[in-house]
Design a protein around this motif. Structure first.
Motif, PDB file in Angstrom:
ATOM      1  N   LEU A   4      -2.377  57.607  65.580  1.00 15.07           N
ATOM      2  CA  LEU A   4      -3.779  57.693  65.985  1.00 15.07           C
ATOM      3  C   LEU A   4      -4.536  58.693  65.126  1.00 15.07           C
ATOM      4  O   LEU A   4      -5.703  58.476  64.799  1.00 15.07           O
ATOM      5  CB  LEU A   4      -3.891  58.057  67.465  1.00 15.07           C
ATOM      6  CG  LEU A   4      -3.444  56.986  68.446  1.00 15.07           C
ATOM      7  CD1 LEU A   4      -3.532  57.500  69.871  1.00 15.07           C
ATOM      8  CD2 LEU A   4      -4.256  55.726  68.279  1.00 15.07           C
ATOM      9  N   GLN A   5      -3.883  59.777  64.745  1.00 16.02           N
ATOM     10  CA  GLN A   5      -4.518  60.746  63.868  1.00 16.02           C
ATOM     11  C   GLN A   5      -4.783  60.147  62.492  1.00 16.02           C
ATOM     12  O   GLN A   5      -5.832  60.384  61.901  1.00 16.02           O
ATOM     13  CB  GLN A   5      -3.659  62.000  63.747  1.00 16.02           C
ATOM     14  CG  GLN A   5      -3.599  62.804  65.018  1.00 16.02           C
ATOM     15  CD  GLN A   5      -2.644  63.984  64.916  1.00 16.02           C
ATOM     16  OE1 GLN A   5      -1.794  64.029  64.037  1.00 16.02           O
ATOM     17  NE2 GLN A   5      -2.785  64.940  65.826  1.00 16.02           N
ATOM     18  N   VAL A   6      -3.837  59.363  61.985  1.00 16.12           N
ATOM     19  CA  VAL A   6      -4.015  58.711  60.683  1.00 16.12           C
ATOM     20  C   VAL A   6      -5.162  57.712  60.765  1.00 16.12           C
ATOM     21  O   VAL A   6      -6.030  57.669  59.885  1.00 16.12           O
ATOM     22  CB  VAL A   6      -2.707  58.019  60.230  1.00 16.12           C
ATOM     23  CG1 VAL A   6      -2.936  57.171  58.996  1.00 16.12           C
ATOM     24  CG2 VAL A   6      -1.612  59.045  59.983  1.00 16.12           C
ATOM     25  N   ILE A   7      -5.196  56.918  61.828  1.00 15.98           N
ATOM     26  CA  ILE A   7      -6.274  55.933  62.006  1.00 15.98           C
ATOM     27  C   ILE A   7      -7.619  56.626  62.134  1.00 15.98           C
ATOM     28  O   ILE A   7      -8.609  56.204  61.531  1.00 15.98           O
ATOM     29  CB  ILE A   7      -5.972  55.031  63.221  1.00 15.98           C
ATOM     30  CG1 ILE A   7      -4.809  54.093  62.891  1.00 15.98           C
ATOM     31  CG2 ILE A   7      -7.202  54.244  63.636  1.00 15.98           C
ATOM     32  CD1 ILE A   7      -4.308  53.288  64.059  1.00 15.98           C
ATOM     33  N   ASN A   8      -7.671  57.700  62.902  1.00 14.59           N
ATOM     34  CA  ASN A   8      -8.926  58.451  63.046  1.00 14.59           C
ATOM     35  C   ASN A   8      -9.371  59.049  61.722  1.00 14.59           C
ATOM     36  O   ASN A   8     -10.568  59.055  61.401  1.00 14.59           O
ATOM     37  CB  ASN A   8      -8.787  59.545  64.100  1.00 14.59           C
ATOM     38  CG  ASN A   8      -8.762  58.992  65.500  1.00 14.59           C
ATOM     39  OD1 ASN A   8      -9.247  57.890  65.756  1.00 14.59           O
ATOM     40  ND2 ASN A   8      -8.189  59.748  66.419  1.00 14.59           N
ATOM     41  N   PHE A   9      -8.433  59.552  60.927  1.00 11.01           N
ATOM     42  CA  PHE A   9      -8.775  60.111  59.623  1.00 11.01           C
ATOM     43  C   PHE A   9      -9.328  59.037  58.689  1.00 11.01           C
ATOM     44  O   PHE A   9     -10.331  59.244  58.012  1.00 11.01           O
ATOM     45  CB  PHE A   9      -7.562  60.795  58.986  1.00 11.01           C
ATOM     46  CG  PHE A   9      -7.844  61.296  57.604  1.00 11.01           C
ATOM     47  CD1 PHE A   9      -8.567  62.463  57.416  1.00 11.01           C
ATOM     48  CD2 PHE A   9      -7.414  60.596  56.487  1.00 11.01           C
ATOM     49  CE1 PHE A   9      -8.854  62.931  56.145  1.00 11.01           C
ATOM     50  CE2 PHE A   9      -7.687  61.046  55.212  1.00 11.01           C
ATOM     51  CZ  PHE A   9      -8.416  62.219  55.037  1.00 11.01           C
ATOM     52  N   ILE A  10      -8.662  57.877  58.655  1.00  7.20           N
ATOM     53  CA  ILE A  10      -9.128  56.776  57.813  1.00  7.20           C
ATOM     54  C   ILE A  10     -10.532  56.355  58.227  1.00  7.20           C
ATOM     55  O   ILE A  10     -11.424  56.199  57.387  1.00  7.20           O
ATOM     56  CB  ILE A  10      -8.156  55.577  57.898  1.00  7.20           C
ATOM     57  CG1 ILE A  10      -6.833  55.911  57.207  1.00  7.20           C
ATOM     58  CG2 ILE A  10      -8.772  54.318  57.290  1.00  7.20           C
ATOM     59  CD1 ILE A  10      -5.732  54.900  57.459  1.00  7.20           C
ATOM     60  N   SER A  11     -10.745  56.189  59.517  1.00  5.13           N
ATOM     61  CA  SER A  11     -12.058  55.786  60.019  1.00  5.13           C
ATOM     62  C   SER A  11     -13.124  56.814  59.685  1.00  5.13           C
ATOM     63  O   SER A  11     -14.218  56.466  59.239  1.00  5.13           O
ATOM     64  CB  SER A  11     -12.010  55.560  61.534  1.00  5.13           C
ATOM     65  OG  SER A  11     -11.237  54.439  61.832  1.00  5.13           O
ATOM     66  N   ILE A  83      -6.383  50.091  58.866  1.00  4.58           N
ATOM     67  CA  ILE A  83      -6.029  50.370  60.259  1.00  4.58           C
ATOM     68  C   ILE A  83      -4.955  49.397  60.735  1.00  4.58           C
ATOM     69  O   ILE A  83      -4.008  49.779  61.431  1.00  4.58           O
ATOM     70  CB  ILE A  83      -7.284  50.334  61.150  1.00  4.58           C
ATOM     71  CG1 ILE A  83      -8.148  51.562  60.842  1.00  4.58           C
ATOM     72  CG2 ILE A  83      -6.923  50.281  62.627  1.00  4.58           C
ATOM     73  CD1 ILE A  83      -9.501  51.560  61.504  1.00  4.58           C
ATOM     74  N   ALA A  84      -5.064  48.129  60.339  1.00  3.87           N
ATOM     75  CA  ALA A  84      -4.046  47.143  60.711  1.00  3.87           C
ATOM     76  C   ALA A  84      -2.699  47.490  60.085  1.00  3.87           C
ATOM     77  O   ALA A  84      -1.656  47.375  60.741  1.00  3.87           O
ATOM     78  CB  ALA A  84      -4.492  45.744  60.285  1.00  3.87           C
ATOM     79  N   VAL A  85      -2.711  47.926  58.825  1.00  6.96           N
ATOM     80  CA  VAL A  85      -1.453  48.289  58.155  1.00  6.96           C
ATOM     81  C   VAL A  85      -0.825  49.495  58.826  1.00  6.96           C
ATOM     82  O   VAL A  85       0.385  49.512  59.086  1.00  6.96           O
ATOM     83  CB  VAL A  85      -1.693  48.538  56.650  1.00  6.96           C
ATOM     84  CG1 VAL A  85      -0.499  49.210  56.006  1.00  6.96           C
ATOM     85  CG2 VAL A  85      -2.025  47.242  55.940  1.00  6.96           C
ATOM     86  N   VAL A  86      -1.625  50.512  59.125  1.00  6.70           N
ATOM     87  CA  VAL A  86      -1.077  51.705  59.788  1.00  6.70           C
ATOM     88  C   VAL A  86      -0.535  51.329  61.160  1.00  6.70           C
ATOM     89  O   VAL A  86       0.545  51.768  61.547  1.00  6.70           O
ATOM     90  CB  VAL A  86      -2.162  52.810  59.894  1.00  6.70           C
ATOM     91  CG1 VAL A  86      -1.724  53.926  60.828  1.00  6.70           C
ATOM     92  CG2 VAL A  86      -2.490  53.352  58.517  1.00  6.70           C
ATOM     93  N   GLY A  87      -1.263  50.491  61.885  1.00  4.92           N
ATOM     94  CA  GLY A  87      -0.790  50.038  63.190  1.00  4.92           C
ATOM     95  C   GLY A  87       0.521  49.275  63.076  1.00  4.92           C
ATOM     96  O   GLY A  87       1.428  49.452  63.894  1.00  4.92           O
ATOM     97  N   PHE A  88       0.638  48.452  62.065  1.00  3.85           N
ATOM     98  CA  PHE A  88       1.872  47.696  61.861  1.00  3.85           C
ATOM     99  C   PHE A  88       3.032  48.623  61.493  1.00  3.85           C
ATOM    100  O   PHE A  88       4.134  48.492  62.012  1.00  3.85           O
ATOM    101  CB  PHE A  88       1.666  46.644  60.758  1.00  3.85           C
ATOM    102  CG  PHE A  88       2.904  45.882  60.424  1.00  3.85           C
ATOM    103  CD1 PHE A  88       3.348  44.877  61.258  1.00  3.85           C
ATOM    104  CD2 PHE A  88       3.610  46.174  59.273  1.00  3.85           C
ATOM    105  CE1 PHE A  88       4.506  44.171  60.950  1.00  3.85           C
ATOM    106  CE2 PHE A  88       4.765  45.475  58.961  1.00  3.85           C
ATOM    107  CZ  PHE A  88       5.220  44.468  59.811  1.00  3.85           C
ATOM    108  N   LEU A  89       2.761  49.583  60.600  1.00  5.48           N
ATOM    109  CA  LEU A  89       3.812  50.494  60.161  1.00  5.48           C
ATOM    110  C   LEU A  89       4.340  51.363  61.290  1.00  5.48           C
ATOM    111  O   LEU A  89       5.520  51.705  61.324  1.00  5.48           O
ATOM    112  CB  LEU A  89       3.328  51.372  59.007  1.00  5.48           C
ATOM    113  CG  LEU A  89       3.083  50.672  57.677  1.00  5.48           C
ATOM    114  CD1 LEU A  89       2.498  51.652  56.665  1.00  5.48           C
ATOM    115  CD2 LEU A  89       4.377  50.080  57.147  1.00  5.48           C
TER     116      LEU A  89
END
Length: 93
Positions: A4-11, A83-89
Motif C-alpha cells: 500500500l505504501q508503494v502504491i500510494n507513493f506511485i500515485s 498499480i496493477a503490477v505492484v498489486g500482482f507482485l
C-alpha cells in the motif's frame, strides 16, 4: 502494508507530475510566462515527456496542441498499470 505504501507513493508521484504538466500548459496562456524562472523549471521537467507526444501529434490548425492531453491520458494508463503490477507482485490482485 508495504504494498500500500508503494502504491500510494506511485500515485502521489504521478499525481504531482500530472499537476506539473497542467501548470506548464496553463503558463502558455500568459505572455512570457514560460520564460520566467518557474516556466523554465517546469519546461525542463515536463518538456522531455510531452515532446515524445509532440513528435507524433501535430497541433490542430497549427494552434491547438493536444499532446499534453494525450500525455496526461498516457500517464494515467501508466499509473493504473504500475498499480496493477505492484498489486500482482504482492498478491493483492
Amino acid at each position: 502494508m508495504f504494498e500500500l505504501q508503494v502504491i500510494n507513493f506511485i500515485s502521489l508521484a504521478l499525481n504531482i507530475y500530472s499537476y506539473l504538466i497542467i501548470g506548464y500548459v496553463l503558463l502558455s496562456w500568459f505572455p512570457n510566462a514560460r520564460e520566467s524562472f518557474i516556466g523554465q523549471f517546469l519546461g525542463k521537467i515536463v518538456e522531455p515527456y510531452i515532446g515524445i507526444f509532440r513528435r507524433f501529434i501535430p497541433p490542430i490548425g497549427g494552434v491547438l496542441d493536444l499532446s499534453p492531453i494525450i500525455a496526461l491520458l498516457a500517464l494515467n494508463f501508466v499509473r493504473m498499470g504500475l498499480i496493477a503490477v505492484v498489486g500482482f507482485l504482492f498478491g493483492m490482485g
